[in-house]
Design a protein around this motif. Structure first.
Motif, PDB file in Angstrom:
ATOM      1  N   TYR A  85       5.304  25.075   7.998  1.00 48.49           N
ATOM      2  CA  TYR A  85       4.172  25.882   7.519  1.00 48.49           C
ATOM      3  C   TYR A  85       2.910  25.051   7.282  1.00 48.49           C
ATOM      4  O   TYR A  85       2.005  25.503   6.587  1.00 48.49           O
ATOM      5  N   THR A  86       2.823  23.867   7.845  1.00 48.05           N
ATOM      6  CA  THR A  86       1.686  22.974   7.624  1.00 48.05           C
ATOM      7  C   THR A  86       0.379  23.725   7.800  1.00 48.05           C
ATOM      8  O   THR A  86       0.239  24.494   8.729  1.00 48.05           O
ATOM      9  N   PRO A  87      -0.561  23.601   6.902  1.00 49.24           N
ATOM     10  CA  PRO A  87      -0.652  22.656   5.799  1.00 49.24           C
ATOM     11  C   PRO A  87      -0.066  23.194   4.499  1.00 49.24           C
ATOM     12  O   PRO A  87      -0.316  22.638   3.438  1.00 49.24           O
ATOM     13  N   PHE A  88       0.697  24.269   4.568  1.00 54.34           N
ATOM     14  CA  PHE A  88       1.246  24.886   3.361  1.00 54.34           C
ATOM     15  C   PHE A  88       2.716  24.488   3.175  1.00 54.34           C
ATOM     16  O   PHE A  88       3.318  23.875   4.039  1.00 54.34           O
ATOM     17  N   CYS A  89       3.290  24.893   2.049  1.00 59.22           N
ATOM     18  CA  CYS A  89       4.689  24.570   1.767  1.00 59.22           C
ATOM     19  C   CYS A  89       5.630  25.701   2.152  1.00 59.22           C
ATOM     20  O   CYS A  89       6.820  25.483   2.329  1.00 59.22           O
ATOM     21  N   SER A  90       5.093  26.922   2.284  1.00 60.05           N
ATOM     22  CA  SER A  90       5.952  28.076   2.547  1.00 60.05           C
ATOM     23  C   SER A  90       5.130  29.204   3.172  1.00 60.05           C
ATOM     24  O   SER A  90       3.897  29.169   3.180  1.00 60.05           O
ATOM     25  N   SER A  91       5.830  30.223   3.657  1.00 64.25           N
ATOM     26  CA  SER A  91       5.127  31.383   4.204  1.00 64.25           C
ATOM     27  C   SER A  91       4.364  32.122   3.096  1.00 64.25           C
ATOM     28  O   SER A  91       3.321  32.718   3.344  1.00 64.25           O
ATOM     29  N   ARG A  92       4.887  32.052   1.870  1.00 66.38           N
ATOM     30  CA  ARG A  92       4.206  32.705   0.748  1.00 66.38           C
ATOM     31  C   ARG A  92       2.819  32.108   0.535  1.00 66.38           C
ATOM     32  O   ARG A  92       1.828  32.837   0.404  1.00 66.38           O
ATOM     33  N   CYS A  93       2.724  30.784   0.498  1.00 62.56           N
ATOM     34  CA  CYS A  93       1.414  30.144   0.304  1.00 62.56           C
ATOM     35  C   CYS A  93       0.513  30.369   1.510  1.00 62.56           C
ATOM     36  O   CYS A  93      -0.690  30.580   1.359  1.00 62.56           O
ATOM     37  N   MET A 118       0.847  -1.187   0.000  1.00 58.44           N
ATOM     38  CA  MET A 118       0.000   0.000   0.000  1.00 58.44           C
ATOM     39  C   MET A 118       0.887   1.241   0.000  1.00 58.44           C
ATOM     40  O   MET A 118       1.778   1.382   0.817  1.00 58.44           O
ATOM     41  N   THR A 119       0.645   2.165  -0.900  1.00 65.02           N
ATOM     42  CA  THR A 119       1.420   3.382  -1.012  1.00 65.02           C
ATOM     43  C   THR A 119       0.702   4.513  -0.294  1.00 65.02           C
ATOM     44  O   THR A 119      -0.486   4.726  -0.488  1.00 65.02           O
ATOM     45  N   ILE A 120       1.445   5.226   0.542  1.00 65.02           N
ATOM     46  CA  ILE A 120       0.870   6.371   1.245  1.00 65.02           C
ATOM     47  C   ILE A 120       1.273   7.630   0.490  1.00 65.02           C
ATOM     48  O   ILE A 120       2.450   7.912   0.316  1.00 65.02           O
ATOM     49  N   LYS A 121       0.283   8.368   0.014  1.00 65.56           N
ATOM     50  CA  LYS A 121       0.540   9.589  -0.737  1.00 65.56           C
ATOM     51  C   LYS A 121       0.703  10.744   0.250  1.00 65.56           C
ATOM     52  O   LYS A 121      -0.126  10.938   1.129  1.00 65.56           O
ATOM     53  N   SER A 122       1.797  11.495   0.118  1.00 65.66           N
ATOM     54  CA  SER A 122       1.998  12.627   1.012  1.00 65.66           C
ATOM     55  C   SER A 122       1.014  13.735   0.653  1.00 65.66           C
ATOM     56  O   SER A 122       0.624  13.888  -0.496  1.00 65.66           O
ATOM     57  N   ARG A 123       0.642  14.481   1.648  1.00 61.67           N
ATOM     58  CA  ARG A 123      -0.304  15.562   1.426  1.00 61.67           C
ATOM     59  C   ARG A 123       0.420  16.756   0.822  1.00 61.67           C
ATOM     60  O   ARG A 123       1.566  17.034   1.138  1.00 61.67           O
ATOM     61  N   LEU A 124      -0.290  17.457  -0.039  1.00 65.73           N
ATOM     62  CA  LEU A 124       0.291  18.570  -0.763  1.00 65.73           C
ATOM     63  C   LEU A 124      -0.257  19.902  -0.269  1.00 65.73           C
ATOM     64  O   LEU A 124      -1.339  19.969   0.322  1.00 65.73           O
ATOM     65  N   CYS A 125       0.474  20.953  -0.548  1.00 65.91           N
ATOM     66  CA  CYS A 125       0.045  22.311  -0.227  1.00 65.91           C
ATOM     67  C   CYS A 125      -1.265  22.598  -0.970  1.00 65.91           C
ATOM     68  O   CYS A 125      -1.351  22.361  -2.181  1.00 65.91           O
ATOM     69  N   PRO A 126      -2.295  23.093  -0.290  1.00 72.80           N
ATOM     70  CA  PRO A 126      -3.569  23.352  -0.959  1.00 72.80           C
ATOM     71  C   PRO A 126      -3.512  24.524  -1.951  1.00 72.80           C
ATOM     72  O   PRO A 126      -4.385  24.655  -2.799  1.00 72.80           O
ATOM     73  N   ILE A 127      -2.483  25.341  -1.886  1.00 71.78           N
ATOM     74  CA  ILE A 127      -2.374  26.495  -2.774  1.00 71.78           C
ATOM     75  C   ILE A 127      -1.630  26.146  -4.057  1.00 71.78           C
ATOM     76  O   ILE A 127      -2.117  26.343  -5.154  1.00 71.78           O
ATOM     77  N   CYS A 128      -0.401  25.588  -3.928  1.00 70.43           N
ATOM     78  CA  CYS A 128       0.428  25.369  -5.122  1.00 70.43           C
ATOM     79  C   CYS A 128       0.667  23.892  -5.449  1.00 70.43           C
ATOM     80  O   CYS A 128       1.279  23.583  -6.463  1.00 70.43           O
ATOM     81  N   LYS A 129       0.215  23.002  -4.582  1.00 73.41           N
ATOM     82  CA  LYS A 129       0.316  21.543  -4.783  1.00 73.41           C
ATOM     83  C   LYS A 129       1.737  20.984  -4.635  1.00 73.41           C
ATOM     84  O   LYS A 129       1.995  19.862  -5.010  1.00 73.41           O
ATOM     85  N   LYS A 130       2.672  21.756  -4.078  1.00 75.09           N
ATOM     86  CA  LYS A 130       4.007  21.247  -3.773  1.00 75.09           C
ATOM     87  C   LYS A 130       3.936  20.495  -2.439  1.00 75.09           C
ATOM     88  O   LYS A 130       2.969  20.658  -1.682  1.00 75.09           O
ATOM     89  N   PRO A 131       4.947  19.694  -2.120  1.00 77.48           N
ATOM     90  CA  PRO A 131       4.942  18.996  -0.824  1.00 77.48           C
ATOM     91  C   PRO A 131       4.892  19.986   0.339  1.00 77.48           C
ATOM     92  O   PRO A 131       5.505  21.057   0.292  1.00 77.48           O
ATOM     93  N   ARG A 132       4.143  19.616   1.387  1.00 78.90           N
ATOM     94  CA  ARG A 132       4.011  20.463   2.566  1.00 78.90           C
ATOM     95  C   ARG A 132       5.330  20.582   3.312  1.00 78.90           C
ATOM     96  O   ARG A 132       6.153  19.682   3.288  1.00 78.90           O
TER      97      ARG A 132
END
Length: 62
Positions: A19-27, A1-15
């Motif tokens: 800055y969870t749930p985002f990838c950066s302060s910008r998002c 079973m593969t676990i997919k990492s959650r992505l930034c809801p704004i730009c879809k890059k890895p969290r």
């Protein structure tokens, strides 16, 4: 079973853990800007002025 990492809801890059749930302060800031600029909305009817004042008054009593 593969676990997919959650992505930034704004730009879809890895969290980022910082800055969870985002990838950066910008998002994170872009998301906050959407809330301040009415880019997001909670469904429902607008509150009447009487309802708002009753809520404020109730908050002072507590």
């Amino acid at each position: 079973m593969t676990i997919k990492s959650r992505l930034c809801p704004i730009c879809k890059k890895p969290r980022s853990e910082d800055y969870t749930p985002f990838c950066s302060s910008r998002c994170r800031d872009r998301d906050l800007s959407q809330w301040f600029g009415d880019g997001y909305a909670v469904p429902g009817r607008p509150a009447l002025p009487e309802e708002i004042s009753a809520e404020v008054t109730r908050g002072r009593e507590e």
